[in-house]
Each structure stands twice: as C-alpha cells, then as structure tokens.
Enzyme design. Sequence first.
Site, PDB file in Angstrom:
ATOM      1  N   GLY A 105     121.370 -77.740  33.063  1.00 31.37           N
ATOM      2  CA  GLY A 105     122.547 -76.910  33.303  1.00 31.37           C
ATOM      3  C   GLY A 105     123.544 -77.575  34.240  1.00 31.37           C
ATOM      4  O   GLY A 105     124.661 -77.121  34.369  1.00 31.37           O
ATOM      5  N   LYS A 106     123.099 -78.639  34.950  1.00 30.08           N
ATOM      6  CA  LYS A 106     123.960 -79.356  35.911  1.00 30.08           C
ATOM      7  C   LYS A 106     124.693 -78.362  36.814  1.00 30.08           C
ATOM      8  O   LYS A 106     125.882 -78.538  37.124  1.00 30.08           O
ATOM      9  CB  LYS A 106     124.923 -80.294  35.175  1.00 30.08           C
ATOM     10  CG  LYS A 106     124.187 -81.364  34.359  1.00 30.08           C
ATOM     11  CD  LYS A 106     125.097 -82.386  33.731  1.00 30.08           C
ATOM     12  CE  LYS A 106     124.343 -83.496  33.015  1.00 30.08           C
ATOM     13  NZ  LYS A 106     123.460 -83.075  31.907  1.00 30.08           N
ATOM     14  N   ARG A 107     123.990 -77.328  37.269  1.00 31.87           N
ATOM     15  CA  ARG A 107     124.604 -76.285  38.063  1.00 31.87           C
ATOM     16  C   ARG A 107     124.944 -76.796  39.457  1.00 31.87           C
ATOM     17  O   ARG A 107     124.312 -77.734  39.963  1.00 31.87           O
ATOM     18  CB  ARG A 107     123.675 -75.075  38.169  1.00 31.87           C
ATOM     19  CG  ARG A 107     123.425 -74.361  36.835  1.00 31.87           C
ATOM     20  CD  ARG A 107     124.713 -73.888  36.194  1.00 31.87           C
ATOM     21  NE  ARG A 107     124.494 -72.940  35.105  1.00 31.87           N
ATOM     22  CZ  ARG A 107     124.636 -73.212  33.811  1.00 31.87           C
ATOM     23  NH1 ARG A 107     124.981 -74.415  33.399  1.00 31.87           N
ATOM     24  NH2 ARG A 107     124.428 -72.274  32.901  1.00 31.87           N
TER      25      ARG A 107
ATOM     26  N   ASP B 109     129.519 -81.989  32.185  1.00 30.82           N
ATOM     27  CA  ASP B 109     128.675 -82.764  31.281  1.00 30.82           C
ATOM     28  C   ASP B 109     129.587 -83.760  30.578  1.00 30.82           C
ATOM     29  O   ASP B 109     130.703 -83.993  31.065  1.00 30.82           O
ATOM     30  CB  ASP B 109     127.900 -81.872  30.304  1.00 30.82           C
ATOM     31  CG  ASP B 109     126.520 -82.456  30.050  1.00 30.82           C
ATOM     32  OD1 ASP B 109     126.447 -83.511  29.394  1.00 30.82           O
ATOM     33  OD2 ASP B 109     125.532 -81.885  30.525  1.00 30.82           O
TER      34      ASP B 109
END
Lengths: 312, 312
Positions: A105-107, B109
């Site tokens: 999710g690369k939160r 992303d």
Amino acid sequence: MSLDRLMMRIVQKQNPTVLGLDPKLESIPEPLRNRAFGTYGETMEGAAAAILEFNKSLIDALCDIVPAVKPQCAYYEMYGWQGMKALSETVRYAQKKGMFVILDGKRNDIGTTMGAYAAAHLGKTRVGATECTAFGGDALTVNGYLGSDGINPLLDVCREEDKGIFVLVKTSNPSSGELQDREFTGGCTLMREMGGLCEEWGKQVPGRHGYSGVGAVVGATYPEQLAELRKELPHTFFLVPGYGAQGGGAKDVAGGFDKNGLGAVVNSSRAILYAYQKEGCDPKDFAAAARREAVRMRDAIISEIGAILLPL
Amino acid sequence: MSLDRLMMRIVQKQNPTVLGLDPKLESIPEPLRNRAFGTYGETMEGAAAAILEFNKSLIDALCDIVPAVKPQCAYYEMYGWQGMKALSETVRYAQKKGMFVILDGKRNDIGTTMGAYAAAHLGKTRVGATECTAFGGDALTVNGYLGSDGINPLLDVCREEDKGIFVLVKTSNPSSGELQDREFTGGCTLMREMGGLCEEWGKQVPGRHGYSGVGAVVGATYPEQLAELRKELPHTFFLVPGYGAQGGGAKDVAGGFDKNGLGAVVNSSRAILYAYQKEGCDPKDFAAAARREAVRMRDAIISEIGAILLPL
C-alpha cells in the site's frame, strides 16, 4: 514483532519469492470474467467477483510452494469498496492456506493518522467494546518521506501483533534516482539515509534470526545498489520488486541475499499471474501455467544462492 | 486540468480553508454512535454508518461557507471496506452540495500501478464496456519519493478529468526535517528539490489563474519555510495542514498566500470536527459548533490576508 514468520515459511519451502497479486481485470482469463459478469453484470461487484476467483485459484495452485503473496492495493481500490472487499477476502484466504501476506500500500502519514493505517492494514480496529479486523495483513509497505513520526506508530502494532513493514529505500523504476540517488552534503545518498533509518527503526522490533521487523524495498533493476545495501544494512530484510516483467533476473537479485541465502524475498507479479498468455495455453489452465512459471523462478534463484538456512 | 475549480470556490466564498474529515469513531457525538450501533451493532457497518451520518451533518452545516473537504483515507480504511463505502458516499454527498473534495491518501507507486490509483481516486474505472467511478475525488495528495514515474500517470488523469494533485513537500510533523530539511550537495534541500519538481510537473497541467494542477503540501507549523516556498514556487498551489490542533495559527499561514490572497488552502480537522467538545455544548449541537469554529478560522485568516481576488 518481526518478519520471522515470513523467513520461516521461506526456509520451509526453500523459496525466497512472493507472488504479487496485481489483478488487471482485462488480463484475467475470459471464462472467469464472463462468469462474474453473467452474475453481476459489468459492475464493480462483477469486477471484484472475477478478481477474487482469480486470486483464490492462484493461491490454491501455489500455496504449497510459494511462501507469500503481495496484493497491490491500487488494483483493488480502483474497483471501489467492492474491490477493497475482494482484497480483505483475498488476505483471509491466503492466510488460511498458510501464506504470509504483504499488503503493498506504500502508506504514509503521521501520528494518530499513521496509527489508523496501522490498524487498517496490520492491526485491529476497536468499534465500541468490540475488536474488528479491517484488512489484517502480515506486513505493509510504507513510504518514509515524513520521517520517524510516520514510522513509530507502525512499530507499536508490529510489536503487539507480530507484524512487519517494508520501507521504500530504492525503488525499481527508471526515475527512482531523481531523488533517491541524490547525495546529501557529506556524501550519503537519500536512499542510503533511508536505509540507515530502517536499521535504527528496526532496533525497536528485533527478530530472532538477525533481521528486524523493519524491512526495505530495494529494486532488482539496480543490482549493484542492491548488493551494496545488503552489506550496509545487515538487520534489514529486503522486499525486491522488478523481477521478470520489469527486467530483473536471478543473477541481478543474488546480491540481495546473505551467506545463508536469507535476507530477501523477490516479487514477481505479471510474469506469473499471466503466464498463460505467454505460454499460449488454454486460458482455463491459467493456474497451472502460473505454477510452472513460479517453479522456474524459484529454481532460477535457488541455483544462484543455494540452500536457504535459518540461523538460530 | 488543474486546481481552478478549487480556486473559484475559494473566491466565491472568500474562504481559503478546507474541512478535514478525519472521523474518529470515539469522538463522534454519542447520539449518532448509539443510533448506528442500535441498527448495526458494534460492527464495521455500525462504525461506517455513524461516520457517514456525522460527515453528512457537517457538510450540510458548512457547505455554504467552506469551499472544500479533505477526507483522510486512513480513518476510512481502518473500518475496512465498509469504511471505504462510507468514504465514497461522503465524496458524492459533498460534491452534490457543491464542495471540492481533496482525497488525502498520500498515494505513491509507479507506472500502471500509479495509473490504477489515479483511476481509483480521481478518474474512472473500465469494467468491460462500462465506465464506473470508484472514489471520484477532485484532487488527491501524493508522495513523490519515487520520482516522475510516480507522478506522470496522474497528470494524464488531471488533464482528461479536470482534476489536481498535491505532492508532499514539507510536512507539518516534528520529524519532517529528518529527511526533508537535509541539504543535497549544491545546497538545495530535499523539500526544495521536491518543490522544484512540482513546478516542472505542473507545466504539463497549467491552470487559468497562474497555478497549475500540481499543488504541494506545506505545513503551517514551519511558517518561514512556507513563506520561502511561496516565493520559490509561483505556480504551485499549497495545501497547508497543521492549523489549529497541531499548533499553527492565522499569522503562521499568512506567508503561504500571494498578493491576491490566493495560493493556499488551509486545512483544519479536529478543531472543527470536535468543536462541540471544546465548547462543552450539547453533543447534539455538534454541527452548529463546527460552523462557529469554521467561521472563526475563516475570519482569522481573512483578517491576515484581506479579500481574495481571482486574476484573469
């Protein structure tokens, strides 16, 4: 409070790879799509049903040889809350089949907001006096641009719930160097600085086998930097994207592993998910084609790094 | 293809603020919670119902004076897909009431995956021959650590769908300087480098009033850096968090505006959402208390910057 559970599965299966579940509706075999659209129409529900069936079939076909899956949240969010429901069901299904689930999710955020992301993706959510699980992954990818305020709230959850995180350090894309390769005064690049922070943050969540609960994302497409970072960050486990469709091969990722064959897990998404297209086999056999490709990938990497041992 | 629609609303209402919709279940007035739990029990559905009712009441009470809302995705994700459903319904409701919606997801992303986030939060999703809307915000906050590969896919959607983005440049938290204030060789800090990239990216999505579709997040808690960045980035509109509960005041944000009183929109979440707690009024009157606080915030900022003009 670490990535130990992932490492245990990697050693058991002698396979340091993770299946990226990036379901593109238009690449899902036609029979599955037609079945879902037949029931739900061309709707978000229909898309979500096709994706969930696709994922379950792949998990069934691969769970005895692949230790982990990595659903990419973007491909579920684009199908709205219905897609997010398919995501939560995918996580539960993979875990039931014994797989470790890395939510990609690369939160990133700070304080209580980052705590909310930690609850959403790794921990539990309190509703009145009841504890509920939102997505319930085993690890989450995160972006450390906001510094320690964005990472500390995750460490609490990692400790309490035996979960892990992977911080973006050196990503696999062509433009990753625009910022990540830039040198700070003193000679350290942004990616090495971020890597150093991973080692620091990891001290709060140590593991039993040398690697902490704070891993790093380091792309297969920059093999020299991968090998350098492996030496510089001895307690930081790597999640390595960029294998296969993005151009990285088994020789490129070898430098990401330590002398025990541990230290990294290599992701492949498209090359496995859509192996049936490349093989040109019957779309109905997509899961068997995916398994053949997953075996090829495992064998290629193992032939470079040898047997994987778990140090005590 | 820009943030023009946001600026138009700011000028119409003479109010350069945005209401942050960060609904914490435990701070939502008890009558709302009890009603939702009475219908759905202490479940994710119950939490989502309470949040949606809370949001709608606030939107009803503020939509004639506040130009925009900013739902923070984390507080919806923590309630699972049910929370995400409440998010999508909140977006639709706010837009129906004429408000501009900034989704605070800090997504990041690359390539087709970033394209999936763009479709999820700003654009449309194709399902078979049908176009569906997932979350449908007007703007999205994003993290630029991955470089241009992570931003370009958004610009296509901004152009086609008349949407905007805000890239994290200098965040409002205490540890934001750990990386963002570090100097690269040559003397430019990471945040200024990121700001410069915003100006570059923005050239692809110019606006009619001097500001592009690529905005920047710059915190109210660092007023000097806010004022410096305002001068350095003449085409980059700012989203300013950190006002109110985090410590920033009207004087602190004044430097974020240009000579026309444009150039920034200031967020407040907790201070407005939970004004009823601070006022000590009847929890049933939470929406009126929120309106009073929103008026105070608007008047405090306007008294610093004067009337807001839209240059042609």
